[in-house]
Design a protein around this motif. Structure first.
Motif, PDB file in Angstrom:
ATOM      1  N   PRO A  44      27.534  29.420 -58.373  1.00 43.87           N
ATOM      2  CA  PRO A  44      28.168  28.707 -57.160  1.00 43.87           C
ATOM      3  C   PRO A  44      27.553  27.513 -56.553  1.00 43.87           C
ATOM      4  CG  PRO A  44      27.914  31.158 -56.859  1.00 43.87           C
ATOM      5  CD  PRO A  44      27.102  30.748 -58.255  1.00 43.87           C
ATOM      6  N   LEU A  45      28.331  26.578 -56.028  1.00 48.19           N
ATOM      7  CA  LEU A  45      27.743  25.299 -55.696  1.00 48.19           C
ATOM      8  C   LEU A  45      26.560  25.596 -54.332  1.00 48.19           C
ATOM      9  CD1 LEU A  45      27.487  22.137 -55.123  1.00 48.19           C
ATOM     10  CD2 LEU A  45      29.125  22.562 -53.304  1.00 48.19           C
ATOM     11  N   ASP A  46      25.322  25.245 -54.615  1.00 45.96           N
ATOM     12  CA  ASP A  46      24.212  25.441 -53.596  1.00 45.96           C
ATOM     13  C   ASP A  46      24.274  24.043 -52.584  1.00 45.96           C
ATOM     14  OD1 ASP A  46      21.952  25.425 -52.195  1.00 45.96           O
ATOM     15  OD2 ASP A  46      20.645  26.378 -53.973  1.00 45.96           O
ATOM     16  N   THR A  47      24.719  24.214 -51.425  1.00 42.48           N
ATOM     17  CA  THR A  47      24.760  23.182 -50.552  1.00 42.48           C
ATOM     18  C   THR A  47      23.493  22.654 -50.182  1.00 42.48           C
ATOM     19  OG1 THR A  47      25.002  24.856 -48.533  1.00 42.48           O
ATOM     20  CG2 THR A  47      26.996  24.050 -49.607  1.00 42.48           C
ATOM     21  N   ALA A  48      22.338  23.364 -50.500  1.00 37.36           N
ATOM     22  CA  ALA A  48      20.969  22.699 -50.266  1.00 37.36           C
ATOM     23  C   ALA A  48      20.717  21.403 -50.996  1.00 37.36           C
ATOM     24  CB  ALA A  48      19.891  23.866 -50.550  1.00 37.36           C
ATOM     25  N   TYR A  49      21.473  21.293 -51.844  1.00 42.42           N
ATOM     26  CA  TYR A  49      21.357  20.086 -52.601  1.00 42.42           C
ATOM     27  C   TYR A  49      22.428  18.805 -52.296  1.00 42.42           C
ATOM     28  CZ  TYR A  49      18.570  22.681 -56.090  1.00 42.42           C
ATOM     29  OH  TYR A  49      17.843  23.425 -56.869  1.00 42.42           O
ATOM     30  N   HIS A  50      21.782  17.697 -52.714  1.00 43.81           N
ATOM     31  CA  HIS A  50      22.723  16.266 -52.489  1.00 43.81           C
ATOM     32  C   HIS A  50      23.445  16.614 -53.841  1.00 43.81           C
ATOM     33  CE1 HIS A  50      21.129  13.813 -49.214  1.00 43.81           C
ATOM     34  NE2 HIS A  50      20.121  14.491 -49.418  1.00 43.81           N
ATOM     35  N   GLY A  51      24.815  15.696 -53.814  1.00 39.52           N
ATOM     36  CA  GLY A  51      25.741  15.225 -54.940  1.00 39.52           C
ATOM     37  C   GLY A  51      25.041  14.239 -55.535  1.00 39.52           C
ATOM     38  N   ALA A  52      24.388  13.377 -55.013  1.00 36.57           N
ATOM     39  CA  ALA A  52      23.889  12.074 -55.618  1.00 36.57           C
ATOM     40  C   ALA A  52      22.619  11.724 -54.848  1.00 36.57           C
ATOM     41  CB  ALA A  52      25.170  10.941 -55.390  1.00 36.57           C
ATOM     42  N   SER A  53      21.831  10.738 -55.637  1.00 33.36           N
ATOM     43  CA  SER A  53      20.555  10.269 -54.906  1.00 33.36           C
ATOM     44  C   SER A  53      20.962   9.805 -53.628  1.00 33.36           C
ATOM     45  CB  SER A  53      19.985   9.557 -55.820  1.00 33.36           C
ATOM     46  OG  SER A  53      19.583   9.760 -56.826  1.00 33.36           O
ATOM     47  N   PRO A  54      20.308  10.182 -52.321  1.00 32.26           N
ATOM     48  CA  PRO A  54      20.864   9.795 -51.186  1.00 32.26           C
ATOM     49  C   PRO A  54      20.764   8.167 -50.972  1.00 32.26           C
ATOM     50  CG  PRO A  54      19.023  11.353 -50.889  1.00 32.26           C
ATOM     51  CD  PRO A  54      19.336  11.264 -52.356  1.00 32.26           C
ATOM     52  N   GLU A  55      19.638   7.617 -51.853  1.00 35.91           N
ATOM     53  CA  GLU A  55      19.513   6.230 -51.586  1.00 35.91           C
ATOM     54  C   GLU A  55      20.923   5.364 -52.162  1.00 35.91           C
ATOM     55  OE1 GLU A  55      17.510   8.350 -53.003  1.00 35.91           O
ATOM     56  OE2 GLU A  55      15.721   7.737 -51.378  1.00 35.91           O
ATOM     57  N   TRP A  56      21.581   6.086 -52.910  1.00 32.62           N
ATOM     58  CA  TRP A  56      22.977   5.424 -53.353  1.00 32.62           C
ATOM     59  C   TRP A  56      24.059   5.736 -52.457  1.00 32.62           C
ATOM     60  CZ3 TRP A  56      24.241   1.799 -56.784  1.00 32.62           C
ATOM     61  CH2 TRP A  56      23.199   1.708 -57.541  1.00 32.62           C
ATOM     62  N   SER A  57      23.774   6.383 -51.282  1.00 33.32           N
ATOM     63  CA  SER A  57      24.840   6.760 -50.393  1.00 33.32           C
ATOM     64  C   SER A  57      25.259   5.504 -49.641  1.00 33.32           C
ATOM     65  CB  SER A  57      24.398   7.712 -49.221  1.00 33.32           C
ATOM     66  OG  SER A  57      25.486   7.772 -48.295  1.00 33.32           O
ATOM     67  N   THR A  58      26.623   5.339 -49.450  1.00 33.95           N
ATOM     68  CA  THR A  58      27.192   4.149 -48.995  1.00 33.95           C
ATOM     69  C   THR A  58      26.827   3.864 -47.557  1.00 33.95           C
ATOM     70  OG1 THR A  58      29.235   5.246 -48.303  1.00 33.95           O
ATOM     71  CG2 THR A  58      29.450   3.999 -50.284  1.00 33.95           C
ATOM     72  N   LEU A  59      26.086   5.101 -46.845  1.00 36.27           N
ATOM     73  CA  LEU A  59      25.459   4.913 -45.539  1.00 36.27           C
ATOM     74  C   LEU A  59      24.051   4.918 -45.367  1.00 36.27           C
ATOM     75  CD1 LEU A  59      28.193   7.191 -43.513  1.00 36.27           C
ATOM     76  CD2 LEU A  59      28.026   4.866 -43.453  1.00 36.27           C
ATOM     77  N   TYR A  60      23.494   5.253 -46.627  1.00 35.02           N
ATOM     78  CA  TYR A  60      21.954   5.116 -46.641  1.00 35.02           C
ATOM     79  C   TYR A  60      21.511   3.711 -45.917  1.00 35.02           C
ATOM     80  CZ  TYR A  60      17.094   5.556 -48.096  1.00 35.02           C
ATOM     81  OH  TYR A  60      15.667   5.815 -47.981  1.00 35.02           O
ATOM     82  N   GLY A  61      20.420   3.875 -45.077  1.00 31.53           N
ATOM     83  CA  GLY A  61      19.852   2.734 -44.445  1.00 31.53           C
ATOM     84  C   GLY A  61      20.634   2.423 -43.305  1.00 31.53           C
ATOM     85  N   THR A  62      21.858   2.957 -42.790  1.00 25.82           N
ATOM     86  CA  THR A  62      22.604   2.641 -41.654  1.00 25.82           C
ATOM     87  C   THR A  62      22.077   3.234 -40.444  1.00 25.82           C
ATOM     88  OG1 THR A  62      24.407   4.030 -42.121  1.00 25.82           O
ATOM     89  CG2 THR A  62      24.690   1.986 -42.821  1.00 25.82           C
ATOM     90  N   SER A  63      22.414   2.872 -39.051  1.00 32.07           N
ATOM     91  CA  SER A  63      21.705   3.801 -38.241  1.00 32.07           C
ATOM     92  C   SER A  63      22.933   5.052 -38.166  1.00 32.07           C
ATOM     93  CB  SER A  63      22.335   3.077 -36.616  1.00 32.07           C
ATOM     94  OG  SER A  63      23.793   2.563 -36.604  1.00 32.07           O
ATOM     95  N   TYR A  64      23.965   5.257 -38.631  1.00 31.06           N
ATOM     96  CA  TYR A  64      24.811   6.399 -38.670  1.00 31.06           C
ATOM     97  C   TYR A  64      24.131   7.398 -39.601  1.00 31.06           C
ATOM     98  CZ  TYR A  64      28.980   9.031 -38.392  1.00 31.06           C
ATOM     99  OH  TYR A  64      30.111  10.054 -37.969  1.00 31.06           O
TER     100      TYR A  64
END
Ligand SMILES: [Fe+2]
Ligand SMILES: [Fe+2]
Length: 305
Positions: A44-64
């Protein structure tokens, strides 16, 4: 060996092309994967993990991003991974049809013909794999905007030659760098890492074929055709890249959708990630003469250059 295709083009590069296709077929025989067997669909999906590298998130680096809890960040990257996979399915359906049309009624003894069918079979497995992966990440169906879906319908019906193969190359290259990061990242959920690993290995062959075909088809193209197809490829690239991160991901991840969209749109970190991942691709397009002035406008708008 010289062969003539149904459009009357004499293919003077055929020996080279056959050698590339034969090598690709050999490679496919030794390293191809069956995602049904290779990917861990059971755990089953373990929600302790990311789906993608956080640095690739469209929001990574924003104040949000900084205000979000780690749980929210992981939830977002899981929706982002599912959105990218779903856009992958959409484009793989387009490219399967383009390649199938391209090889219609051609010589089946040609290794390139056999390679083309191998690539279509790969893409068919990939799309099923991405579909199961997105469902396992708990995401809804993410599809491109209506206008992009309709543009794609026209493109997959009409595109041929270098326009088809360069567009295929763009989609595959943009995904490639991103997926190489995700497959090595221990913060990413293991089944997604396996999916990305399979995709990276099999797509490296597709990219080789797409580069080869793009160069071959361009060899017989005149100035006007080159200008036109360079623009078509750039518009396709713009449609693909702007469809990768569906705008619904923010609401589905429980975020303030309007703020998230605003900050994502202005996110210089994400734009820089895209640009750096496309450096090699842009070099190739430039060397092929496909980085025309008009095309560059679209690559800039898509943050690929
Ligand atoms: Fe694929
Ligand atoms: Fe591919």
């Amino acid at each position: 060996m010289t062969s003539v295709d149904p459009r009357g083009r004499t293919d003077v590069f055929a020996p080279d092309r056959q050698a590339v296709a034969s090598a690709l077929l050999d490679s496919a025989r030794t390293s191809s994967y069956d995602p049904v067997e290779e990917v861990d669909w059971e755990t089953p999906l373990d929600t302790a993990y990311h789906g993608a590298s956080p640095e690739w998130s469209t929001l990574y680096g924003t104040s949000y991003w900084d205000e979000m809890t780690p749980e929210q960040q992981r939830e977002l990257t899981r929706h982002e991974a599912a959105s990218v996979a779903s856009t992958g399915i959409w484009f793989e359906m387009i490219l399967q049809q383009m390649v199938l049309r391209d090889f219609y009624a051609k010589d089946p003894t040609d290794p390139a013909f056999q390679w083309a069918l191998t690539e279509i079979a790969d893409e068919c497995r990939h799309s099923i794999m991405f579909a199961r992966g997105a469902a396992k990440l708990g995401a809804p169906a993410y599809r491109p905007r209506r206008v992009v879906v309709e543009l794609g319908r026209g493109f997959k019906t009409l595109a041929f030659g270098e326009a088809a193969y360069a567009a295929i190359l763009v989609a595959e290259e943009v995904l490639d760098v991103m997926q190489r990061d995700w497959m090595r990242d221990e913060r990413v959920v293991p089944f997604v890492r396996t999916i990305n690993n399979i995709h990276v290995v099999e797509e490296s062959r597709h990219m080789k074929f797409a580069r080869q075909e793009t160069k071959e088809r361009l060899a017989g193209a005149g100035w006007a055709r080159k200008q036109f197809n360079a623009l078509v490829v750039a518009i396709a690239a713009y449609a693909i890249v702007t469809s990768m991160w569906n705008e619904d991901i923010y609401a589905n991840a429980g975020l303030d959708a309007e703020r998230a969209r605003r900050e994502a749109k202005a996110n210089e970190h994400h734009k820089a990630m895209l640009r750096s991942s496309c450096a090699g691709l842009m070099e190739f397009l430039h060397s092929a003469g496909l980085l025309t002035r008009a095309a560059t406008v679209f690559y800039k708008r898509a943050n690929l250059i």
